[in-house]
Motif scaffolding. Structure first.
Motif, PDB file in Angstrom:
ATOM      1  N   VAL A  12       0.836  -1.207   0.000  1.00 54.98           N
ATOM      2  CA  VAL A  12       0.000   0.000   0.000  1.00 54.98           C
ATOM      3  C   VAL A  12       0.870   1.256   0.000  1.00 54.98           C
ATOM      4  N   GLY A  13       2.071   1.155   0.518  1.00 48.11           N
ATOM      5  CA  GLY A  13       2.986   2.296   0.521  1.00 48.11           C
ATOM      6  C   GLY A  13       3.337   2.810  -0.861  1.00 48.11           C
ATOM      7  N   ALA A  14       3.013   2.037  -1.885  1.00 49.75           N
ATOM      8  CA  ALA A  14       3.229   2.510  -3.257  1.00 49.75           C
ATOM      9  C   ALA A  14       2.368   3.735  -3.556  1.00 49.75           C
ATOM     10  N   ASN A  40       9.217   6.545   1.592  1.00 50.61           N
ATOM     11  CA  ASN A  40       8.370   6.126   2.709  1.00 50.61           C
ATOM     12  C   ASN A  40       7.503   7.288   3.205  1.00 50.61           C
ATOM     13  N   GLU A  41       7.416   8.331   2.418  1.00 50.46           N
ATOM     14  CA  GLU A  41       6.671   9.532   2.801  1.00 50.46           C
ATOM     15  C   GLU A  41       5.189   9.245   3.052  1.00 50.46           C
ATOM     16  N   GLU A  91       4.165   2.495  11.370  1.00 50.88           N
ATOM     17  CA  GLU A  91       5.119   3.198  12.232  1.00 50.88           C
ATOM     18  C   GLU A  91       6.558   2.783  11.936  1.00 50.88           C
ATOM     19  N   ILE A  92       6.782   1.502  11.709  1.00 50.55           N
ATOM     20  CA  ILE A  92       8.129   1.022  11.376  1.00 50.55           C
ATOM     21  C   ILE A  92       8.605   1.648  10.069  1.00 50.55           C
ATOM     22  N   TYR A  93       7.756   1.616   9.052  1.00 57.70           N
ATOM     23  CA  TYR A  93       8.161   2.136   7.744  1.00 57.70           C
ATOM     24  C   TYR A  93       8.312   3.654   7.741  1.00 57.70           C
ATOM     25  N   ARG A  97      13.283   4.039   6.286  1.00 55.85           N
ATOM     26  CA  ARG A  97      13.117   4.015   4.835  1.00 55.85           C
ATOM     27  C   ARG A  97      13.754   2.787   4.199  1.00 55.85           C
ATOM     28  N   GLU A  98      14.943   2.428   4.623  1.00 52.71           N
ATOM     29  CA  GLU A  98      15.626   1.277   4.032  1.00 52.71           C
ATOM     30  C   GLU A  98      14.866  -0.018   4.291  1.00 52.71           C
TER      31      GLU A  98
END
Length: 128
Positions: A12-14, A40-41, A91-93, A97-98
């Motif tokens: 979903v981060g895409a 990761n914004e 929260e982790i992402y 970012r890596e």
């Protein structure tokens, strides 16, 4: 489809890339300030903005706007905050970012491989 909570949140981060176009989906707006850059914004914005729900008059679609209406989230995005199993990964992402890039690459690879059968050597088996 066989994805874990972690893989789902990673995919979903895409939403960091691109935007919704009312003409095509009924929703309108971008998820991040720079929708042309994979990052990761999305997770940072999701966590740090205040979101107001609104129904678009001309499409009847419900979406969320931040205070200055420059960014959006969909209900599916907001569920990532509401469900603790998903929020953990948001929260982790947002912080790493890596880690996000690594997990996204693995989950996206899995998505691309759906339905592909390989033998024990990893060779694709066509028509089997």
């Amino acid at each position: 489809m066989g994805f874990s909570d972690q893989e789902t949140v990673a995919l979903v981060g895409a939403h960091a890339v691109g935007r919704c176009h009312k003409k095509f989906s009924g929703w309108e707006g971008k998820w991040t300030p720079n929708p042309l850059r994979f990052s990761n914004e999305f997770y940072k914005v999701l966590l740090n903005e205040t979101w107001l729900q609104e129904t678009l008059a001309d499409t009847g679609r419900t979406q969320y706007f931040n205070a200055d209406r420059s960014l959006i989230m969909l209900n599916t995005d907001m569920e990532l905050l509401r469900d603790g199993k998903y929020r953990k990964w948001v929260e982790i992402y947002a912080e790493d970012r890596e880690r996000y890039f690594e997990d996204f690459a693995a989950a996206f690879g899995k998505l691309l491989e759906l339905g592909i059968k390989r033998d024990s050597r990893g060779v694709v088996q066509i028509g089997k």
